[in-house]
Design a protein around this motif. Structure first.
Motif, PDB file in Angstrom:
ATOM      1  N   VAL A 112       1.038  -1.211   0.326  1.00 26.15           N
ATOM      2  CA  VAL A 112      -0.084   0.286  -0.108  1.00 26.15           C
ATOM      3  C   VAL A 112       0.633   1.215   0.125  1.00 26.15           C
ATOM      4  CG1 VAL A 112      -2.211   1.839   1.637  1.00 26.15           C
ATOM      5  CG2 VAL A 112      -1.891  -1.635   1.021  1.00 26.15           C
ATOM      6  N   GLY A 113       0.789   2.165  -0.825  1.00 27.00           N
ATOM      7  CA  GLY A 113       2.126   3.260  -1.441  1.00 27.00           C
ATOM      8  C   GLY A 113       2.603   3.084  -2.131  1.00 27.00           C
ATOM      9  N   SER A 114       2.818   1.909  -2.563  1.00 26.43           N
ATOM     10  CA  SER A 114       3.642   1.777  -4.599  1.00 26.43           C
ATOM     11  C   SER A 114       3.220   2.246  -5.038  1.00 26.43           C
ATOM     12  CB  SER A 114       4.608   0.312  -3.604  1.00 26.43           C
ATOM     13  OG  SER A 114       3.011  -0.536  -4.394  1.00 26.43           O
ATOM     14  N   ASP A 115       4.054   2.276  -6.082  1.00 32.65           N
ATOM     15  CA  ASP A 115       3.458   2.450  -7.581  1.00 32.65           C
ATOM     16  C   ASP A 115       2.367   1.071  -8.274  1.00 32.65           C
ATOM     17  OD1 ASP A 115       4.698   4.537  -7.191  1.00 32.65           O
ATOM     18  OD2 ASP A 115       6.625   3.736  -8.459  1.00 32.65           O
ATOM     19  N   SER A 116       2.614   0.050  -7.307  1.00 31.88           N
ATOM     20  CA  SER A 116       1.343  -1.292  -7.981  1.00 31.88           C
ATOM     21  C   SER A 116       0.832  -1.128  -7.206  1.00 31.88           C
ATOM     22  CB  SER A 116       2.375  -2.199  -8.252  1.00 31.88           C
ATOM     23  OG  SER A 116       3.577  -2.721  -6.750  1.00 31.88           O
ATOM     24  N   GLU A 117       0.074  -0.422  -6.369  1.00 30.99           N
ATOM     25  CA  GLU A 117      -1.066  -0.984  -5.279  1.00 30.99           C
ATOM     26  C   GLU A 117      -2.367  -0.288  -6.178  1.00 30.99           C
ATOM     27  OE1 GLU A 117      -3.298   2.619  -3.645  1.00 30.99           O
ATOM     28  OE2 GLU A 117      -1.963   2.937  -2.126  1.00 30.99           O
ATOM     29  N   PRO A 118      -2.622   0.435  -7.184  1.00 32.29           N
ATOM     30  CA  PRO A 118      -4.137   0.021  -7.972  1.00 32.29           C
ATOM     31  C   PRO A 118      -3.978  -1.607  -8.236  1.00 32.29           C
ATOM     32  CG  PRO A 118      -2.349   1.970  -7.717  1.00 32.29           C
ATOM     33  CD  PRO A 118      -2.106   1.103  -7.941  1.00 32.29           C
ATOM     34  N   THR A 119      -2.660  -1.856  -9.154  1.00 33.84           N
ATOM     35  CA  THR A 119      -3.367  -3.533  -9.694  1.00 33.84           C
ATOM     36  C   THR A 119      -3.182  -4.154  -8.220  1.00 33.84           C
ATOM     37  OG1 THR A 119      -1.394  -2.577 -11.382  1.00 33.84           O
ATOM     38  CG2 THR A 119      -2.230  -5.465 -11.049  1.00 33.84           C
ATOM     39  N   GLN A 120      -2.682  -4.586  -7.272  1.00 27.21           N
ATOM     40  CA  GLN A 120      -2.267  -5.389  -6.506  1.00 27.21           C
ATOM     41  C   GLN A 120      -3.973  -4.713  -6.190  1.00 27.21           C
ATOM     42  OE1 GLN A 120       1.109  -4.092  -4.007  1.00 27.21           O
ATOM     43  NE2 GLN A 120       2.231  -5.121  -5.730  1.00 27.21           N
ATOM     44  N   ILE A 121      -4.724  -3.706  -5.401  1.00 28.26           N
ATOM     45  CA  ILE A 121      -6.511  -3.598  -4.830  1.00 28.26           C
ATOM     46  C   ILE A 121      -7.171  -4.518  -5.987  1.00 28.26           C
ATOM     47  CG2 ILE A 121      -8.380  -1.761  -4.832  1.00 28.26           C
ATOM     48  CD1 ILE A 121      -5.664  -0.185  -3.905  1.00 28.26           C
ATOM     49  N   GLU A 122      -6.983  -4.471  -7.235  1.00 27.60           N
ATOM     50  CA  GLU A 122      -7.209  -4.972  -8.150  1.00 27.60           C
ATOM     51  C   GLU A 122      -7.950  -6.593  -7.644  1.00 27.60           C
ATOM     52  OE1 GLU A 122      -6.340  -3.841 -11.811  1.00 27.60           O
ATOM     53  OE2 GLU A 122      -8.128  -1.942 -11.305  1.00 27.60           O
ATOM     54  N   ASP A 123      -5.971  -6.463  -7.720  1.00 24.24           N
ATOM     55  CA  ASP A 123      -6.359  -8.611  -7.501  1.00 24.24           C
ATOM     56  C   ASP A 123      -6.726  -8.882  -6.238  1.00 24.24           C
ATOM     57  OD1 ASP A 123      -4.483  -8.449 -10.159  1.00 24.24           O
ATOM     58  OD2 ASP A 123      -2.736  -8.365  -8.654  1.00 24.24           O
ATOM     59  N   LEU A 124      -6.421  -8.045  -5.103  1.00 26.30           N
ATOM     60  CA  LEU A 124      -7.403  -8.815  -3.814  1.00 26.30           C
ATOM     61  C   LEU A 124      -9.223  -8.764  -4.358  1.00 26.30           C
ATOM     62  CD1 LEU A 124      -6.946 -10.019  -0.738  1.00 26.30           C
ATOM     63  CD2 LEU A 124      -6.605  -7.265  -0.352  1.00 26.30           C
ATOM     64  N   ALA A 125      -9.157  -7.704  -5.100  1.00 28.66           N
ATOM     65  CA  ALA A 125     -10.847  -8.038  -5.016  1.00 28.66           C
ATOM     66  C   ALA A 125     -11.171  -9.188  -6.042  1.00 28.66           C
ATOM     67  CB  ALA A 125     -11.207  -6.985  -5.626  1.00 28.66           C
ATOM     68  N   ARG A 126     -10.266  -9.191  -7.181  1.00 27.86           N
ATOM     69  CA  ARG A 126     -11.030 -10.124  -7.688  1.00 27.86           C
ATOM     70  C   ARG A 126     -10.751 -11.517  -6.706  1.00 27.86           C
ATOM     71  NH1 ARG A 126      -8.608  -7.733 -12.415  1.00 27.86           N
ATOM     72  NH2 ARG A 126      -6.636  -8.351 -11.148  1.00 27.86           N
ATOM     73  N   VAL A 127      -9.419 -12.045  -6.010  1.00 28.43           N
ATOM     74  CA  VAL A 127      -9.611 -13.218  -5.316  1.00 28.43           C
ATOM     75  C   VAL A 127     -11.271 -13.312  -4.227  1.00 28.43           C
ATOM     76  CG1 VAL A 127      -7.337 -13.997  -3.467  1.00 28.43           C
ATOM     77  CG2 VAL A 127      -7.208 -13.019  -5.432  1.00 28.43           C
ATOM     78  N   THR A 128     -11.147 -12.400  -3.352  1.00 24.89           N
ATOM     79  CA  THR A 128     -11.863 -12.223  -1.936  1.00 24.89           C
ATOM     80  C   THR A 128     -13.557 -12.724  -2.917  1.00 24.89           C
ATOM     81  OG1 THR A 128     -12.319 -10.052  -2.450  1.00 24.89           O
ATOM     82  CG2 THR A 128     -11.190 -11.548  -0.927  1.00 24.89           C
ATOM     83  N   GLU A 129     -13.842 -11.946  -4.141  1.00 22.05           N
ATOM     84  CA  GLU A 129     -14.785 -12.386  -4.522  1.00 22.05           C
ATOM     85  C   GLU A 129     -15.111 -14.138  -5.342  1.00 22.05           C
ATOM     86  OE1 GLU A 129     -17.899 -13.201  -7.779  1.00 22.05           O
ATOM     87  OE2 GLU A 129     -15.431 -13.402  -8.076  1.00 22.05           O
ATOM     88  N   THR A 130     -13.802 -13.862  -5.513  1.00 27.15           N
ATOM     89  CA  THR A 130     -13.344 -15.983  -5.820  1.00 27.15           C
ATOM     90  C   THR A 130     -14.034 -16.660  -4.766  1.00 27.15           C
ATOM     91  OG1 THR A 130     -11.919 -14.823  -8.477  1.00 27.15           O
ATOM     92  CG2 THR A 130     -12.574 -17.675  -7.823  1.00 27.15           C
ATOM     93  N   ALA A 131     -13.448 -16.363  -3.577  1.00 28.15           N
ATOM     94  CA  ALA A 131     -12.508 -17.543  -2.765  1.00 28.15           C
ATOM     95  C   ALA A 131     -14.494 -17.005  -1.812  1.00 28.15           C
ATOM     96  CB  ALA A 131     -11.439 -16.693  -1.340  1.00 28.15           C
ATOM     97  N   GLU A 132     -14.969 -16.295  -2.263  1.00 22.59           N
ATOM     98  CA  GLU A 132     -16.344 -16.590  -0.963  1.00 22.59           C
ATOM     99  C   GLU A 132     -16.872 -17.531  -1.945  1.00 22.59           C
ATOM    100  OE1 GLU A 132     -19.046 -15.880   1.248  1.00 22.59           O
ATOM    101  OE2 GLU A 132     -16.896 -14.709   1.150  1.00 22.59           O
ATOM    102  N   ARG A 133     -17.170 -17.671  -3.290  1.00 20.87           N
ATOM    103  CA  ARG A 133     -17.717 -18.878  -4.167  1.00 20.87           C
ATOM    104  C   ARG A 133     -17.826 -20.777  -3.137  1.00 20.87           C
ATOM    105  NH1 ARG A 133     -16.636 -16.351  -8.723  1.00 20.87           N
ATOM    106  NH2 ARG A 133     -15.653 -17.617  -9.433  1.00 20.87           N
ATOM    107  N   TYR A 134     -16.168 -19.903  -2.986  1.00 20.96           N
ATOM    108  CA  TYR A 134     -15.539 -21.967  -2.376  1.00 20.96           C
ATOM    109  C   TYR A 134     -15.301 -21.825  -0.848  1.00 20.96           C
ATOM    110  CZ  TYR A 134     -14.601 -22.091  -7.609  1.00 20.96           C
ATOM    111  OH  TYR A 134     -14.351 -22.450  -8.929  1.00 20.96           O
TER     112      TYR A 134
END
Length: 264
Positions: A112-134
């Motif tokens: 959080v605070g790095s140049d790659s933060e935006p992509t990592q936020i999107e990645d976590l959002a996708r992971v939690t959505e999928t994880a919730e299904r399973y």
């Protein structure tokens, strides 16, 4: 939280407290001490009381025969120290792949605070959505890292762990701020269980004092890698950490109980 997620959380921790030993560093650092014969290390730390171990998906066949019924977490992103930007963690796996290799939970690293933060936020959002299904728990490793960011500043760490909750994680990991008083703000920034990272090995006494301080501030445990798997006696240091987390021992008492009082 659904029943499956709660059941799997119980596999990677105990009574709401967690001693997780991450050993995904083979991608980041290479086959450093403790990871060449990862089978022996996994056996040692789980005999010492680790609730769960964590690796990348490809190491799963080396984990299961040696984890002594402990839980298993599969990490889903990575970078290397010799690459162009070690803060730029890229996806290395999916929730479905983690399930196929026998994971009880998945984890993801965000800077959080790095140049790659935006992509990592999107990645976590996708992971939690999928994880919730399973019904798969998600451990979000939310660090405060980037240009001009103090990695141990309590305000920044509090923001980082809150980000993990906002995006749907179940447990959050971050750095220790250095003292119990300031770390209370970090713990109070989220209703999720907060576990601390170990960072670079600083000696047994410093490690245990950090764990004790975090627990006094209301933390739920540790996700501690190099301080454990690179230790001369991984089983003993795990036993000491577990004594602080699960048995509320003081740092000195835990070291003595593990036979490490002479090591600092």
């Amino acid at each position: 939280m659904n029943a499956g997620t709660q059941a799997r959380l119980d596999r990677i921790g105990r009574d709401g407290r967690y001693v997780v030993v991450p050993m995904d560093h083979g991608i980041t650092l290479g086959a450093v001490t403790g990871l060449k014969d990862i089978e022996s290390t996994i056996d040692a730390v789980t005999r010492g009381g680790a609730d769960s171990v964590l690796t990348q998906k490809g190491v799963a066949p080396r984990v299961h025969p040696n984890k002594n019924d402990a839980g298993y977490v599969v990490h889903l992103n990575a970078s290397t120290v010799i690459g162009p930007d070690s803060n730029d963690k890229r996806m290395t796996g999916t929730v479905e792949e983690a399930i196929r290799v026998g994971a009880d939970a998945v984890s993801l690293h965000l800077n959080v605070g790095s140049d790659s933060e935006p992509t990592q936020i999107e990645d976590l959002a996708r992971v939690t959505e999928t994880a919730e299904r399973y019904g798969i728990p998600v451990l979000a490793m939310t660090y405060a890292r980037g240009p001009g960011v103090d990695e141990h500043d309590a305000e920044s760490l509090g923001h980082a762990v809150r980000l993990g909750e906002e995006l749907g994680a179940h447990v959050v990991k971050t750095a220790y701020s250095g003292d119990a008083e300031s770390f209370e703000h970090v713990v109070e920034s989220t209703r999720l269980p907060v576990v601390i990272a170990g960072g670079s090995p600083a000696g047994d006494e410093a490690t245990l004092k950090a764990v004790r301080g975090a627990m006094d501030a209301g933390a739920a445990g540790v996700s501690m890698g190099r301080s454990v798997f690179q230790h001369d006696d991984p089983e003993a240091i795990t036993r000491a950490v577990s004594a602080v987390v699960h048995d509320d021992e003081g740092a000195t008492e835990a070291l003595e109980r593990a036979g490490l009082s002479a090591r600092v």
